[in-house]
Design an enzyme around this catalytic site. Structure first.
Site, PDB file in Angstrom:
ATOM      1  CG  ASP A 202      -1.624   0.987   1.185  1.00  0.00           C
ATOM      2  OD1 ASP A 202      -2.866   1.176   0.350  1.00  0.00           O
ATOM      3  OD2 ASP A 202      -1.579   1.772   2.242  1.00  0.00           O
ATOM      4  CD  GLU A 260      -2.222   2.221  -3.516  1.00  0.00           C
ATOM      5  OE1 GLU A 260      -3.497   2.490  -3.635  1.00  0.00           O
ATOM      6  OE2 GLU A 260      -1.520   2.210  -2.461  1.00  0.00           O
TER       7      GLU A 260
END
Length: 536
Positions: A202, A260
């Site tokens: 993330d 990401e």
């Protein structure tokens, strides 16, 4: 063992809170996911990516982690995680877990200790604590804005400020701290030893901040995101972190990292997947591309061109837990953004979504499928404001804050208190129409979106011309508005216009996104907003 399974894998994203609820509390959980693994196996995916299930106060849907080695009681226990991983492996499925290294929860023991110890303490060096500006320190240390709206700084009672690029409940780690780096290496090994097959990272672009944390000098910073390198995003120092992480995997063959990484260009995203760094990076430029032949061809070419020199596969994705589902995005005019509050033309959106799926699955590399897109689910655009839980919805001048619409729990059956999601309702209300979009309603129904996905994934797996690779051969004489490319005996034609287009049939029809595709005398009418797969 195929240690490079990820090069052409189809990876299915599960948002645990909204997938399947085993105990009737209205919230999805790990036992619920485990019970539905046979469904994912029958769908034909290769791996399952789980959004965070760690211990968390849930200020941001689990992306505010208070304990990286514990399962949140809402979702189950560590034993449930072990059982889920084991069951997945028995079915031939890989499990990829989210990891959140940019920030923790403000309830993390480190942050709580940092608050208690006060300015200058060793624990505060693990986060970004600074005195404020101005004679009384009442102004934030710099002008950075939170992605969720408002300042990226919050002041604590002793007068110092801490950095949070997202919600105030998500303080950013200071990756200049050796303790932070060592902690995450240990966290990686903890889950790898438990059997996890990889990690989706993330905010992979956010760990390192520019030296001195300089102000930006721009009042509309959110519009700069994705268009320029920011002092808090996509700094070159992140790459040394990932080189260190990659070394950990030398002890775990076949495990992977997925970034990401929101970057200004797909070429910069390629920096994250150099041979000694990560394995894949999400292709957000593709996700954000309009349903237009010229625009799609441009981003496909630039994606393949960027990944080829570093030897990484391109990735393709249409939806995820942060954006409006593509069945609704394509129902709205181009340029409406990735978080939309209007339903648009539902029939048109679904038709284009089905066509876009076949295009995505025909491209070289790895594809990501977000839970429920195989049912053709639209975004729930009319949720009452009082039920919304997206933190950016409640903060001024941040992201649009409509992410709850893509997180409404899945419908499994035609009837029931939550259409089979669980026995106790669902944490976000489901539309009355979802019974007929459920897995039960679509299973075995010719022409349903679910059966289209099952057929496409089966053909993809069985057709040598699909899957891994780094190139497509374009048919430059294709009619206006039509994409036409070939891959090793396989042809994909895509009509992005609303009107049918007459084409010479390049072979035998394998699959059409809009139903039967008649071929007469070597020619066919390619319907509007339709993708057709052909075998030469």
């Amino acid at each position: 063992m195929n240690t490079e399974w990820w090069r052409d894998a189809v990876i299915y994203q599960v948002y645990p809170r909204s997938f399947a609820d085993s105990d009737g509390d209205g919230t999805g959980d790990l036992p619920g996911i485990r019970s539905r693994l046979p469904y994912l196996r029958s769908l034909g995916v290769d791996a399952v990516w789980l959004s965070p299930f760690y211990a968390s106060p849930q200020a941001d849907g689990g992306y505010d982690v208070s304990d990286y080695r514990a399962v949140d009681p809402r979702y189950g226990t560590l034993d449930d995680a072990r059982a889920l991983i084991s069951s997945a492996h028995e079915l031939g499925l890989k499990i990829i877990a989210d990891i959140v290294p940019n920030h923790s929860s403000d309830q993390h023991e480190w942050f709580q200790q940092a608050l208690a110890e006060g300015p200058g303490s060793p624990m505060r060096s693990r986060y970004h604590f600074l005195p404020g500006r101005g004679p009384d320190g009442s102004e934030p240390p710099n002008d950075w804005d939170s992605i969720f709206g408002g300042p990226a700084w919050t002041r604590v009672p002793d007068g110092e400020w801490y950095l949070h690029l997202f919600a105030p409940e998500q303080p950013d780690f200071n990756w200049n701290s050796p303790e932070v780096a060592a902690e995450f290496l240990d966290i990686l090994r903890f889950w790898l030893d438990l059997g996890i097959d990889g990690f989706r990272i993330d905010v992979a672009h956010g760990l390192v901040k520019a030296e001195g944390l300089p102000s930006i000098g721009h009042s509309d910073q959110l519009h700069l995101l994705g268009n320029d390198v920011m002092p808090f995003f996509d700094q070159d120092g992140v790459h040394e972190i990932y080189r260190t992480w990659r070394k950990v995997l030398s002890d775990y063959p076949g495990r992977i990292f997925v970034a990401e990484a929101w970057t200004p260009t797909v070429a910069r995203s390629a920096n994250y997947v150099r041979p000694d760094e990560l394995h894949q990076a999400f292709n957000f430029e593709y996700l954000d591309t309009a349903w237009d032949a010229a625009a799609l061809r441009k981003v496909i070419d630039s994606s393949l061109d960027a990944m080829r020199p570093v030897g990484a596969p391109a990735t393709w994705v249409l939806s995820n837990h942060d954006v409006t589902r593509h069945a609704t995005r394509f129902a709205n005019p181009p340029g409406s953004g990735t978080q939309i509050r209007t339903p648009g033309d539902r029939a048109l959106g679904l038709r284009r979504a089905r066509a876009a799926t076949l295009l995505m699955l025909a491209l070289p590399g790895s594809a990501y499928v977000y839970q429920g897109e195989e049912l053709g689910l639209p975004d729930v655009t009319d949720l009452p404001d009082e039920v919304r839980q997206d933190p950016s919805f409640h903060r001024a001048n941040g992201q649009d804050g409509f992410r709850d619409g893509c997180r409404v729990p899945l419908p499994w059956t035609r009837t029931g208190t939550s259409y089979g999601f669980g026995d106790g309702g669902s944490w976000l209300p489901q539309p009355d129409s979802w019974g007929e979009l459920s897995v039960e309603a679509q299973t075995g129904v010719e022409g349903s979106t679910l059966e289209l996905y099952r057929s496409a994934l089966k053909i993809r797996r069985e057709t040598p011309g699909l899957g891994a690779g780094d190139a497509v051969t374009w048919h430059d004489e294709a009619p206006a508005g039509v994409l036409w490319f070939e891959r090793s005996g396989f042809v994909c034609t895509v009509n992005t216009t609303k009107e049918p287009v007459r084409i010479a049939a390049p072979g035998d029809v394998l699959l059409s996104s809009s139903g039967p595709m008649p071929v007469t005398d070597g020619a066919a009418d390619l319907p509007g907003d339709t993708t057709v797969w052909w075998q030469i």
